[in-house]
Design an enzyme around this catalytic site. Structure first.
Site, PDB file in Angstrom:
ATOM      1  N   LYS A  78       0.830  -1.210   0.000  1.00 11.43           N
ATOM      2  CA  LYS A  78       0.000   0.000   0.000  1.00 11.43           C
ATOM      3  C   LYS A  78       0.860   1.253   0.000  1.00 11.43           C
ATOM      4  CE  LYS A  78      -3.773  -2.429   2.260  1.00 11.43           C
ATOM      5  NZ  LYS A  78      -4.355  -2.867   3.536  1.00 11.43           N
ATOM      6  N   GLN A 122      -5.689  -1.734   9.384  1.00 13.57           N
ATOM      7  CA  GLN A 122      -5.303  -3.030   8.820  1.00 13.57           C
ATOM      8  C   GLN A 122      -5.832  -4.155   9.704  1.00 13.57           C
ATOM      9  OE1 GLN A 122      -3.614  -3.533   5.861  1.00 13.57           O
ATOM     10  NE2 GLN A 122      -4.069  -5.686   6.168  1.00 13.57           N
ATOM     11  N   ASP A 145     -11.913   1.866   3.444  1.00 16.38           N
ATOM     12  CA  ASP A 145     -12.028   0.412   3.368  1.00 16.38           C
ATOM     13  C   ASP A 145     -13.477  -0.036   3.510  1.00 16.38           C
ATOM     14  OD1 ASP A 145     -10.447  -1.689   2.674  1.00 16.38           O
ATOM     15  OD2 ASP A 145      -9.776  -2.179   4.687  1.00 16.38           O
TER      16      ASP A 145
END
Length: 346
Positions: A78, A122, A145
């Site tokens: 990322k 994450q 996300d």
């Protein structure tokens, strides 16, 4: 019958004991996620490069509680993507023993920072942390996300649209689009029921016009429960998505001839002490699908690595760009409204 509809194939799939095979020597078309993601990232980079000088540079904060090798690998990718497209990376690497209160404070600080456009926590987090409370602290407008309950709820409802689509499902559909693989009228089987892939992807496939979507429970698949039902459902499907997190789970007898197989699995397998991965790591990455075996049956298949993973990262970059664009539009509207009230009346 390959022309039978999803319901007929489902009924037949549950009864078959031996898979039908493609003709000898068949090899599935490999869906190259690296190439598709590279083209997508180039498009995003060009959009960011041509933003007006007054527009803020998109920024992304990845909150990484370091405790898994696969998570560290994705965070690294990322960051590389941010550098490639021109997104400002303000990510945090935090110790695995961080407390709930400390992590919550970090996320809330990022949420309050007007210069941060996107926040990604994450997952998975260490078991001592309350994932739901942490994700709830990410505001909807920065939830790139799409794990905030508001975004997830909008995705699940017909006639509602979330601020962002979840990155992995979004990347999967983009990969299908770029390879001219239609979803409409198809039966899709999603092996895995996670909040990150299985559940949102099933909703997105239905919204795309899939005739039927079957979601198989992750816990039962991974726990080595009898796979007869799951295998039968899987081999009746036009599109099979393997997202259970179990290396080599899906074999040729799980796939009907001509199906499209998308491998979302990211599993790390330790190497011997005298082996090193080509990236210099002491492990290699494998998927949920027995690639060589299934390639002899499927019409198209994604590799691991190099399939869905790069598309997930490209989708995150696009969501971050969208977040920055949403913020710019909101600020412009506020400025226009303020000007409306301060301009002299003729």
């Amino acid at each position: 019958d390959a022309r039978a509809g999803p319901a007929a194939r489902l009924e037949a799939g549950l009864a078959w004991e031996e898979p039908q095979r493609q003709q000898s020597g068949h090899a599935a078309r490999v869906l190259d996620g690296r190439a598709a993601a590279a083209a997508w990232l180039d498009d995003i980079a060009e959009t960011i490069r041509t933003l007006p000088a007054s527009a803020p540079k998109p920024s992304l904060a990845v909150v990484h509680v370091a405790h898994r090798a696969d998570s560290a690998l994705y965070v690294e990718r990322k960051r590389e993507a941010c550098a490639h497209v021109g997104i400002r990376d303000v990510s945090l690497d935090l110790p695995p023993a961080i407390s709930q209160a400390e992590l919550l404070e970090k996320v809330r600080s990022l949420a309050a920072d007007p210069d941060i456009h996107g926040i990604l926590v994450q997952l998975p987090l260490p078991v001592h942390l309350d994932e739901q409370e942490i994700l709830n602290a990410v505001p909807t407008c920065k939830d790139v996300d799409a794990f905030n309950p508001v975004n997830a709820g909008r995705l699940a409802m017909r006639g509602r649209e979330p601020a962002f689509l979840p990155c992995t499902p979004k990347g999967i559909l983009e990969l299908l689009d770029r390879n001219d693989i239609a979803v409409e009228g198809k039966h899709a089987c999603v092996i895995g029921s996670s909040n990150t892939v299985g559940i949102p992807l099933s909703a997105m496939l239905l919204k795309r016009g899939a005739a039927a979507v079957t979601v198989c429970d992750t816990a039962q698949v991974v726990a080595d429960c009898p796979h007869g039902t799951v295998r039968g459902v899987s081999r009746s499907a036009d599109i099979v998505v393997a997202a259970a997190g179990k290396a080599g789970l899906v074999h040729a007898d799980w796939v009907r001839p001509g199906a499209v197989v998308l491998d979302v699995g990211i599993n790390t397998v330790p190497l011997r002490h005298d082996e090193v991965d080509h990236d210099g790591r002491p492990f290699r990455v494998v998927g949920d699908v027995a690639f060589d075996e299934v390639s002899g049956v499927a019409a198209a298949i994604t590799p691991v690595p190099g399939g869905v993973g790069p598309m997930t990262i490209a989708a995150l970059m696009q969501n971050t760009l969208l977040a920055a664009e949403h913020k710019a539009k909101k600020l412009k509207k506020l400025e226009d409204d303020a000007r409306k009230w301060t301009d002299p009346v003729d």
